[in-house]
Design a protein around this motif. Structure first.
Motif, PDB file in Angstrom:
ATOM      1  N   PRO A 167      28.630  30.720   5.658  1.00 54.48           N
ATOM      2  CA  PRO A 167      29.098  31.444   4.508  1.00 54.48           C
ATOM      3  C   PRO A 167      30.402  31.069   4.401  1.00 54.48           C
ATOM      4  N   LEU A 168      30.760  30.727   2.940  1.00 55.90           N
ATOM      5  CA  LEU A 168      32.046  30.359   2.391  1.00 55.90           C
ATOM      6  C   LEU A 168      33.082  31.499   2.646  1.00 55.90           C
ATOM      7  N   ASP A 169      32.737  32.815   2.620  1.00 56.11           N
ATOM      8  CA  ASP A 169      33.647  33.848   2.667  1.00 56.11           C
ATOM      9  C   ASP A 169      34.202  34.217   4.029  1.00 56.11           C
ATOM     10  N   ILE A 170      33.568  33.597   4.881  1.00 52.44           N
ATOM     11  CA  ILE A 170      33.863  33.593   6.363  1.00 52.44           C
ATOM     12  C   ILE A 170      34.483  32.302   7.211  1.00 52.44           C
ATOM     13  N   GLU A 334      30.945  24.445  13.140  1.00 54.65           N
ATOM     14  CA  GLU A 334      29.676  24.249  14.086  1.00 54.65           C
ATOM     15  C   GLU A 334      29.813  25.439  15.224  1.00 54.65           C
ATOM     16  N   LYS A 335      31.111  25.530  15.658  1.00 52.75           N
ATOM     17  CA  LYS A 335      31.251  26.445  16.795  1.00 52.75           C
ATOM     18  C   LYS A 335      30.913  27.938  16.365  1.00 52.75           C
ATOM     19  N   TYR A 336      31.451  28.091  15.165  1.00 49.10           N
ATOM     20  CA  TYR A 336      31.294  29.339  14.629  1.00 49.10           C
ATOM     21  C   TYR A 336      29.738  29.614  14.441  1.00 49.10           C
ATOM     22  N   ASP A 338      27.435  28.437  16.058  1.00 47.46           N
ATOM     23  CA  ASP A 338      26.589  28.640  17.425  1.00 47.46           C
ATOM     24  C   ASP A 338      27.046  30.110  18.118  1.00 47.46           C
ATOM     25  N   GLY A 339      27.773  30.804  17.395  1.00 45.36           N
ATOM     26  CA  GLY A 339      28.181  32.113  17.920  1.00 45.36           C
ATOM     27  C   GLY A 339      29.169  32.191  18.750  1.00 45.36           C
ATOM     28  N   LYS A 340      30.111  30.978  18.785  1.00 44.14           N
ATOM     29  CA  LYS A 340      31.275  31.027  19.915  1.00 44.14           C
ATOM     30  C   LYS A 340      32.625  31.412  19.230  1.00 44.14           C
ATOM     31  N   LEU A 341      32.675  31.722  18.145  1.00 43.79           N
ATOM     32  CA  LEU A 341      33.872  32.133  17.200  1.00 43.79           C
ATOM     33  C   LEU A 341      33.579  33.243  16.335  1.00 43.79           C
ATOM     34  N   PRO A 342      34.068  34.365  16.926  1.00 46.85           N
ATOM     35  CA  PRO A 342      33.518  35.567  16.316  1.00 46.85           C
ATOM     36  C   PRO A 342      34.655  35.932  15.086  1.00 46.85           C
TER      37      PRO A 342
END
Length: 376
Positions: A167-170, A334-336, A338-342
């Motif tokens: 999502p671009l807003d994130i 990609e790290k985001y 994958d759920g690794k960067l909140p």
């Protein structure tokens, strides 16, 4: 189709130092050779924008379109552009990666010379003009980006293509603040496991620094901030010990040494000369590393005692977390994914472009971590 044509849109223009930004109708020219025109979908409000609006950093001149922490969609490309095409999702990069200069060719540095001595340092494009005009006047382009506009034009090496699933807003947070803090601990300091770290300033950048310390395996992460309301989010990001300086009696270095033995890594995320000196003083004798992350006003000078260095302490600094933007930001995306960067937890407010001055006020008053301007 708008490719090759001037686009008329809205932008928040800074006409002079210490003046509120003004919503204006602007014209955004087509990209020239080596340039890309981008529809800005989301942009974060960073304190660097506020400092620039005050004329306090980076030798900013006016009138200018501020904003530099953004994500968007490629509208059209100029001659010779090969890394992106129309429709690609991109993140803007205030710190370019030209891949040609002396610094870009180094493995351990990211401070591209286009940033320090190229046309970007003069808030201009390569031909010494800009692509945004208003009322017949050229508007300077802040940090080569100018994202407080519905459309902007950047040099090809001032953006990087990302996975459209983000999502671009994130994802826009990966354009400046988050990598600056996260990379300070993960890359610049390369925090070692079981170490003791201390972070001054728990805004968005400071909390990203904390998260990096946690990911590197630090056993103790001390968060130092005057705002007690940040205790909960600080603990969530990895702070083990929250300290409000108002509650500390005597020198901070003595307090930390008495309580924690020694501090291996210190991170200054405010840009205040007093806390820079304090963070260096608190770094451990023999092996302490102090990383300057916050951006101080450009006229400020740092007076420090050489004995700190003779005793084995190191003082260093970084821009953009030492990340090479074009190559490494897509990996953070990609790290985001994958759920690794909140990253979601860093966004406290979403506003419209015409509310940008309200976004500035919230940041000045410490009422937000990151405010994201979302364009429809």
């Amino acid at each position: 189709m708008s490719a090759g044509e001037v686009i008329k849109c809205r932008a928040a223009v800074s006409w002079g130092a210490n003046e509120p930004l003004v919503m204006e109708d602007v014209e955004v020219a087509p990209p020239k050779a080596g340039e890309v025109r981008v529809k800005i979908m989301a942009t974060g409000v960073c304190f660097t924008d506020i400092s620039a609006s005050r004329g306090k950093i980076l030798d900013v001149h006016f009138p200018v379109v501020l904003g530099h922490e953004a994500a968007g969609i490629v509208e059209s490309v100029g001659e010779g552009v090969t890394t992106v095409k129309e429709g690609d999702h991109v993140i803007t990069l205030f710190l370019p990666q030209c891949k040609k200069c002396r610094v870009c060719k180094l493995d351990d540095s990211n401070t591209c010379l286009e940033f320090t001595s190229g046309s970007q340092s003069r808030q201009l494009m390569a031909d010494e003009t800009t692509r945004i005009t208003c009322k017949g006047k050229q508007l300077l382009q802040f940090l080569g980006v100018s994202s407080f506009s519905e459309y902007t034009v950047l040099k090809e090496f001032n953006l990087t293509k990302i996975n459209p699933a983000a999502p671009l807003d994130i994802a826009c947070l990966l354009s400046c603040g988050f990598p600056t803090g996260y990379g300070g601990s993960v890359k610049t300091a390369a925090v070692k496991p079981d170490s003791v770290c201390a972070v001054w300033g728990l805004g968005g950048i400071g909390l990203a620094t904390v998260l990096g310390c946690k990911h590197r395996g630090a056993k103790t992460v001390i968060g130092i901030d005057l705002n007690d309301a940040k205790r909960e989010i600080a603990a969530e990001m990895g702070v083990t010990d929250f300290i409000n300086p108002k509650e500390v009696e005597g020198p901070m270095d003595k307090y930390l040494n008495d309580k924690f033995g020694c501090v291996d890594y210190t991170f200054e995320c405010i840009g205040n000369m007093y806390t820079v000196k304090q963070s260096l003083e608190c770094a451990a004798i023999g092996n302490g590393v102090c990383v300057l992350i916050g951006v101080p006003p450009q006229e400020m000078e740092l007076n420090i005692l050489p004995i700190h260095f003779l005793l084995g302490k190191k003082l260093t600094g970084e821009l953009f977390g030492s990340f090479k933007g074009v190559d490494e930001v897509p990996l953070l995306v990609e790290k985001y994914l994958d759920g690794k960067l909140p990253l979601d937890k860093f966004i406290t407010h979403r506003i419209k472009l015409e509310q940008v001055n309200e976004g500035f006020d919230m940041m000045k008053e410490g009422k937000c971590l990151r405010t994201v301007i979302k364009n429809e």
